[in-house]
Design a protein around this motif. Structure first.
Motif, mmCIF file in Angstrom:
data_model
loop_
_atom_site.group_PDB
_atom_site.id
_atom_site.type_symbol
_atom_site.label_atom_id
_atom_site.label_comp_id
_atom_site.label_asym_id
_atom_site.label_seq_id
_atom_site.Cartn_x
_atom_site.Cartn_y
_atom_site.Cartn_z
ATOM 1 N N SER A 122 -29.079 -13.888 16.155
ATOM 2 C CA SER A 122 -27.747 -13.830 16.598
ATOM 3 C C SER A 122 -27.096 -12.428 16.176
ATOM 4 O O SER A 122 -26.375 -11.737 17.084
ATOM 5 C CB SER A 122 -26.759 -14.994 16.146
ATOM 6 N N THR A 130 -26.051 -9.397 18.548
ATOM 7 C CA THR A 130 -24.398 -8.846 18.419
ATOM 8 C C THR A 130 -24.192 -7.374 17.906
ATOM 9 O O THR A 130 -23.789 -6.647 18.870
ATOM 10 C CB THR A 130 -23.622 -9.958 17.220
ATOM 11 N N THR A 131 -24.959 -6.964 16.943
ATOM 12 C CA THR A 131 -24.803 -5.749 16.348
ATOM 13 C C THR A 131 -25.364 -4.519 17.434
ATOM 14 O O THR A 131 -24.885 -3.804 17.539
ATOM 15 C CB THR A 131 -25.521 -5.447 14.860
ATOM 16 N N THR A 147 -25.616 -5.053 20.632
ATOM 17 C CA THR A 147 -24.689 -5.073 21.990
ATOM 18 C C THR A 147 -23.723 -4.337 21.616
ATOM 19 O O THR A 147 -23.241 -3.378 22.374
ATOM 20 C CB THR A 147 -24.175 -6.348 22.385
ATOM 21 N N VAL A 166 -23.499 -17.495 18.311
ATOM 22 C CA VAL A 166 -23.529 -16.289 18.725
ATOM 23 C C VAL A 166 -22.070 -15.852 18.993
ATOM 24 O O VAL A 166 -21.702 -14.707 18.363
ATOM 25 C CB VAL A 166 -24.058 -16.185 20.164
ATOM 26 N N THR A 207 -20.935 -14.910 15.578
ATOM 27 C CA THR A 207 -21.320 -13.806 15.075
ATOM 28 C C THR A 207 -20.609 -12.467 15.349
ATOM 29 O O THR A 207 -20.460 -11.641 14.952
ATOM 30 C CB THR A 207 -22.887 -13.785 15.426
ATOM 31 N N PHE A 208 -20.243 -12.614 16.737
ATOM 32 C CA PHE A 208 -19.448 -11.687 17.523
ATOM 33 C C PHE A 208 -18.146 -11.412 16.810
ATOM 34 O O PHE A 208 -17.636 -10.331 16.569
ATOM 35 C CB PHE A 208 -19.128 -11.764 19.106
#
Length: 359
Positions: free
Chosen positions: A131, A135-136, A138, A237, A240-241
């Motif tokens: 996740s 995130t990082t 993206t 997820v 995490t964002f």
């Protein structure tokens, strides 16, 4: 895990970590006056500094929330404080070991001491890692596209570092996905690797094969976990964002702490996301040295020359050094408490035996 060996490794990694920090700051500040940096820091707006510290604490909390959320699926009654404990443990050991290699193993170790099955904790941390990678990557790719003109104007070394950082993180993320979802493909890769390993002398081939097979088995259990808990994984997820957003926002609050307002939140946020992805692939504890250097390059157009070094020091101080100290104290407290608990337990056991003998 042997306690003495663990303590020795912590000590060795800590010494290496502190030495690396000392060398970094000697190089970075050899041509800068410490007095001027301290003077600049005295004039910062403490409200924004506090907001930056709060963001970092919330960053730690988000991981704790995700760990708790997933462990509860396996019927473990985990409180938010226990989730935070595992999060702080992971942060500390990731910070003092190369490529953050010590974080997850130590989290698994402490979870196991709390009665959590290793296969469950490993799977939870695998999903958390996947996740975070997603995130990082993206956010960094979006930031790269938005800031493309600025990125291509940077010196060649920094551009290469950014490309390598994004590429390596993408490869790691793809490997995790393949390991989870494609049993046949990952087994072919492993079989090929074993053929190479078998030709190398002084390597315990059987032990390595058993270890890798067990890891793959755990990875592939992740596919079933995801399929059965899509709603929870989606929440992980999204959390995490939010977690990454807290971390990337710290630099903006540092920017505001110096009473600057020329650049927008998104500009500072996006550059910090690029900085993070660039240095995360460098095999240094906490990316010490590389983070500081890249910060000075990426943010030199945002911060005035007379505040750039101070801003870097404050940003890294909040997002890294302060919480390494805090998490280190928490880890020390956990170890002391655990040793005290087992010491009392053993003492009571011996005491009870003496009473039985007397009777």
């Amino acid at each position: 895990m042997n306690k003495t060996i663990s303590a020795n490794r912590i000590l060795k990694n800590s010494i290496f970590f502190i030495t690396l920090i000392a060398i970094t700051f000697l190089i970075l500040f050899k041509d800068n006056s410490i007095e001027s940096i301290l003077k600049s820091l005295k004039n910062v707006n403490v409200i924004y500094v506090f907001l930056g510290i709060l963001c970092m604490f919330l960053f730690i909390c988000c991981e704790g929330i995700n760990i708790r959320r997933m462990l509860r699926l396996f019927s473990y009654d985990i409180s938010i404080f226990r989730g935070l404990k595992y999060s702080f443990v992971g942060f500390f050991f990731s910070s003092i070991t190369p490529s953050a290699s010590g974080g997850q193993p130590m989290q698994v170790y402490y979870m196991n001491k709390d009665g959590i099955n290793i296969s469950h904790s490993s799977l939870v941390l695998l999903i958390e890692l996947a996740s975070f990678q997603f995130t990082t990557i993206t956010i960094a790719i979006i930031s790269f596209i938005v800031n493309y003109d600025f990125i291509v104007s940077l010196n060649t070394a920094i551009k290469i570092l950014i490309f390598i950082g994004i590429a390596i993180n993408c490869i790691i993320f793809c490997f995790i996905l393949v390991a989870i979802f494609s049993k046949s493909f990952i087994n072919r890769i492993v079989d090929l690797a074993f053929k190479v390993i078998s030709k190398i002398k002084f390597i315990d081939e059987k032990r390595i094969i058993e270890g890798v097979r067990e890891e793959i088995k755990q990875y592939q259990e992740g596919a079933l976990f995801i399929n059965n808990n899509k709603e929870v994984v989606t929440k992980v997820v999204l959390t995490t964002f939010v977690q990454a957003s807290f971390m990337y926002s710290i630099t903006f609050f540092v920017y505001k702490a110096f009473n600057l307002s020329t650049f927008s939140f998104f500009t500072v946020f996006s550059l910090q996301s690029i900085l993070f992805i660039s240095v995360s692939a460098i095999p240094l504890p906490g990316s010490v040295g590389s983070s500081e250097s890249v910060f000075l390059t990426l943010f030199k157009t945002l911060f005035p020359v007379n505040t750039l070094n101070s801003a870097m020091l404050l940003s890294r101080g909040i997002s890294f050094y302060l919480f390494v100290i805090v998490s280190g104290i928490i880890v020390l407290f956990i170890r002391i408490s655990r040793n005290k608990y087992y010491g009392n337990y053993i003492f009571k056991g011996l005491y009870n035996k003496d009473i039985i003998r007397e009777k």
